[in-house]
Design an enzyme around this catalytic site. Structure first.
Site, PDB file in Angstrom:
ATOM      1  N   ASP A  89     -10.353  18.176 -25.068  1.00 31.15           N
ATOM      2  CA  ASP A  89     -11.386  18.058 -24.043  1.00 31.15           C
ATOM      3  C   ASP A  89     -11.414  16.622 -23.522  1.00 31.15           C
ATOM      4  O   ASP A  89     -11.781  15.689 -24.250  1.00 31.15           O
ATOM      5  CB  ASP A  89     -12.736  18.432 -24.657  1.00 31.15           C
ATOM      6  CG  ASP A  89     -13.873  18.405 -23.654  1.00 31.15           C
ATOM      7  OD1 ASP A  89     -13.651  18.000 -22.497  1.00 31.15           O
ATOM      8  OD2 ASP A  89     -14.998  18.778 -24.041  1.00 31.15           O
ATOM      9  N   TYR A 180     -14.018  13.788  -5.159  1.00 27.00           N
ATOM     10  CA  TYR A 180     -12.557  13.797  -5.195  1.00 27.00           C
ATOM     11  C   TYR A 180     -11.998  12.550  -4.517  1.00 27.00           C
ATOM     12  O   TYR A 180     -11.089  11.892  -5.043  1.00 27.00           O
ATOM     13  CB  TYR A 180     -12.039  15.062  -4.506  1.00 27.00           C
ATOM     14  CG  TYR A 180     -10.591  15.378  -4.783  1.00 27.00           C
ATOM     15  CD1 TYR A 180     -10.225  16.055  -5.937  1.00 27.00           C
ATOM     16  CD2 TYR A 180      -9.589  15.026  -3.887  1.00 27.00           C
ATOM     17  CE1 TYR A 180      -8.893  16.366  -6.198  1.00 27.00           C
ATOM     18  CE2 TYR A 180      -8.261  15.333  -4.134  1.00 27.00           C
ATOM     19  CZ  TYR A 180      -7.914  16.003  -5.292  1.00 27.00           C
ATOM     20  OH  TYR A 180      -6.605  16.300  -5.545  1.00 27.00           O
ATOM     21  N   LYS A 184      -9.741   9.656  -6.409  1.00 32.24           N
ATOM     22  CA  LYS A 184      -8.350   9.401  -6.047  1.00 32.24           C
ATOM     23  C   LYS A 184      -8.130   7.967  -5.566  1.00 32.24           C
ATOM     24  O   LYS A 184      -7.077   7.372  -5.824  1.00 32.24           O
ATOM     25  CB  LYS A 184      -7.879  10.415  -5.005  1.00 32.24           C
ATOM     26  CG  LYS A 184      -7.808  11.847  -5.547  1.00 32.24           C
ATOM     27  CD  LYS A 184      -7.005  11.932  -6.847  1.00 32.24           C
ATOM     28  CE  LYS A 184      -6.844  13.366  -7.330  1.00 32.24           C
ATOM     29  NZ  LYS A 184      -6.113  13.444  -8.619  1.00 32.24           N
TER      30      LYS A 184
END
Length: 286
Positions: A89, A180, A184
Site C-alpha cells: 500500500d 493530477y 505531474k
C-alpha cells in the site's frame, strides 16, 4: 462506457515481439527493478518488459489478483527474467519501506519505476479534498519515499536509476484535473531533485506521454463527457487526441519501452531529463 472499441486505442499489444530488446549487461537476473502500479496498464507492461530483458522485477500494487496476472503475462511471453509480486500500500509509509526492503532481498536493487497513478475529474470548486490527498500520497509522496529508501541500495549496487511516470499534464494543464496536474508537475520536480543528489551514480528521468489506452484513461472518459457536455467519442477524438498530431493513443508497451531505454546504459546522459512522447500535443498548434 459502451463495449464499442475506443477510437484511437488500437496500438501494439504486450507481446515479446513488441518489447524493446536492449543489449545491457546490467539487464540480468541479479539486477532488481522495482515497479509500482504493476497490476495493470503501464505498470504491468513495464514490469513485463523489464523481465523480458532479463531483470528480476519486484512488482508492487494493492491488487494481488492483478499482480498474479502480471506474473502470468511475463511467463506467457517467455520472459528471461522473473516477476516477483510484492503486495503493498503506497499510502502507508511503513509499507513503502517494507516494499523496498523486499525488492532489495531479491538481488541488487538498481531500478525504480514509479508508475502507480490515480485520476479524478471535477472542477476545483467541487474537487474532494480527500481525493486530492490520496492522489498526492500515491503519485508524489510515495515516489519520494520509495526513492529515499532505494537510493542507498542503488549506490551500494554501483549505480542505478529512478524513472518517474509524468505526463503532458506535467508540461501544460487541462481543466477539471487539478490534483493530477499538480502531481505531474511535482513529479518532474522530484525527478530533477533526485538527479541533483544522485552524484551521477544514480540517475533520474521522467516519462511524459499523451493519452495511453489504459484503464486509468478509459475510466475517465464518462466523467469528462459529463463535465463538458460531450459524447464519449467526442471526448476521445476532440479532447484527448484533438491536439495530438498522432491520432492514436499510445499503448502501455510503448510507454514501457521508454522505461527500458531510460534505465539502460544507452541513456547515461538522461539525468533529470524528461522523455516527452506526446504525439505533438504540447509543441505544435493549429
Amino acid at each position: 462506457m459502451t463495449d464499442d472499441p475506443i477510437p484511437g486505442a488500437d496500438g501494439p499489444e504486450l507481446t515479446a515481439a513488441n518489447v524493446l530488446d536492449v543489449d545491457d549487461d546490467r539487464y540480468a537476473a541479479d539486477s532488481v527493478a522495482l515497479v509500482t502500479g504493476a497490476a495493470s496498464g503501464i505498470g504491468r507492461a513495464t514490469a513485463v518488459a523489464l523481465a523480458a530483458n532479463g531483470c528480476t522485477v519486484a512488482a508492487t500494487d494493492v491488487d494481488a489478483d492483478g499482480l498474479a496476472g502480471t506474473v502470468d503475462r511475463a511467463a506467457e511471453i517467455g520472459a528471461d527474467g522473473t516477476v516477483q509480486p510484492v503486495e503493498g500500500d503506497l499510502t502507508d509509509d511503513a509499507d513503502i519501506e517494507r516494499i523496498v526492503d523486499a525488492a532489495a532481498q531479491l538481488g541488487e536493487l538498481r531500478f525504480l519505476a514509479n508508475v502507480a497513478g490515480l485520476q479524478h475529474v471535477a472542477p476545483i470548486e467541487e474537487f474532494p479534498a480527500e481525493q486530492y490527498d490520496l492522489m498526492q500520497a500515491v503519485m508524489l509522496r510515495a515516489p519520494t519515499l520509495l526513492s529515499k529508501h532505494a537510493f542507498p541500495h542503488m549506490r551500494e549496487a554501483g549505480g542505478g536509476a529512478v524513472g518517474n511516470m509524468a505526463s503532458v499534464h506535467g508540461h501544460y494543464t487541462t481543466s477539471d484535473k487539478v490534483a493530477y496536474n499538480v502531481c505531474k508537475f511535482g513529479i518532474r520536480g522530484l525527478t530533477q531533485s533526485l538527479a541533483a543528489e544522485g552524484d551521477g551514480d544514480v540517475r533520474a528521468f521522467s516519462v511524459s506521454t499523451g493519452y495511453v489506452s489504459t484503464p486509468l484513461v478509459t475510466g475517465q472518459i464518462p466523467d469528462t463527457a459529463e463535465q463538458r457536455g460531450l459524447t464519449e467519442q467526442a471526448v476521445v477524438e476532440d479532447v484527448m487526441l484533438g491536439q495530438s498530431r498522432t491520432k492514436r493513443m499510445m499503448s502501455p508497451v510503448e510507454v514501457a519501452n521508454l522505461f527500458v531505454f531510460g534505465f539502460s546504459e544507452h541513456a547515461k546522459h538522461l539525468n533529470g531529463g524528461d522523455l516527452l512522447f506526446d504525439g505533438g500535443m504540447t509543441g505544435t498548434y493549429e
